[in-house]
Design a protein around this motif. Sequence first.
Motif: not given
Length: 372
Positions: A35-49
């Motif tokens: 499964t893949t995950a792509d999230g946002d840590d709240g800094t405005g930068d996208s998470a690594p896939d």
Amino acid sequence: MNRRRYLATLGAAAAVAGCAGRPRSDGTAQTGAATTADGDDGTGDSAPDVAVETLATDLEVPWGAAYREGNLYLTERSGRIVRLADGEVEPVVADVPVKAVGEGGLLGLAFHPDEPYAYTHQTYDPADGGTANRLVRHDLTDDWAADPLIEGVPGAHIHDGGRLLVHDDALYMTCGDAASEERGQNPNVLAGSVLRVTLDGDPHPDNPLDSPMFSYGHRNPQGLVVRDGAVYSTEHGPRVGDEINVLTAGGNYGWPEVTGPSDDDRFTDPVTSYSPTIAPASAAVYDGPIEAWQGDFFFGTLAGEHLHRVRFDGGGTDPGVAAEERLFSGEFGRIRTVFTGPDGHLHAVTSNRDGRGSPAAPDDRVLRFVPA
């Protein structure tokens, strides 16, 4: 996507969304699924896939994990050693004689760097009664024949430590206080300590206390890893004060007098601590192909039920926490051992069948985190 993702500020938690780690609605196992995950840590930068691959399912409380000759070996707390080869789980030792009660049983696993030996941490029934822990060396050329190297370390149904680490021609072993707090401040008792011995099980000649003990004042350390030449540990607090520590020879880490940092010069402060507790149960340093994770410190959490990521802004024995985040919160349940494999990929084992979790159909599992 910005591959150099910055972490959230200290104390912020980012639950990575979209990773279908829990069972499907029909209750079937997801064996072999990624499964893949792509999230946002709240800094405005996208998470690594990140793709999460399931390497094995239906294990019974996997604890120790180590690679040898390209194959992954696991201990199960109930007393079994298995090997994962070509996608299949093969029993290696079917019935190790351990006392699998509470948190005890067949725990840590490590391999000798040069010789055909393995080491395990075992909780067992000593001849004089009670519960104890021991360090055992196994001869891989003789059907994993067992040779106890250290015996009689106080044990209990909780706080048995269990982690093993081979580093710089020495073997480190974590020992919990075995449910008796006063042991933490007694350097004459091996419980509540981290041991350092030679690969033959003798007290290391550089130990400060003329015994196997390397450091003391520990409650229940369950993570060991080397970072920049220094040994780092994660440790369970009571209800407050889980810790990340840098271990030093003769260091007193305070339990039960203090948890977390203090103003008492007798005790070595942790790098950081967590309240309320999340139960950190392992430690790993990432050096794999996900660029955004390079050099970061990871551990699994039991009570927290997430993968924890820390970025330090210093090295060796003087790190500082720049930032940290929580990944895959609630997706896989209780995560115990986090470790890296021969290709640098981060791995984790779940601990949902340990009596404190809510096992899903595939549990317990071995997971691997790879670039999507």
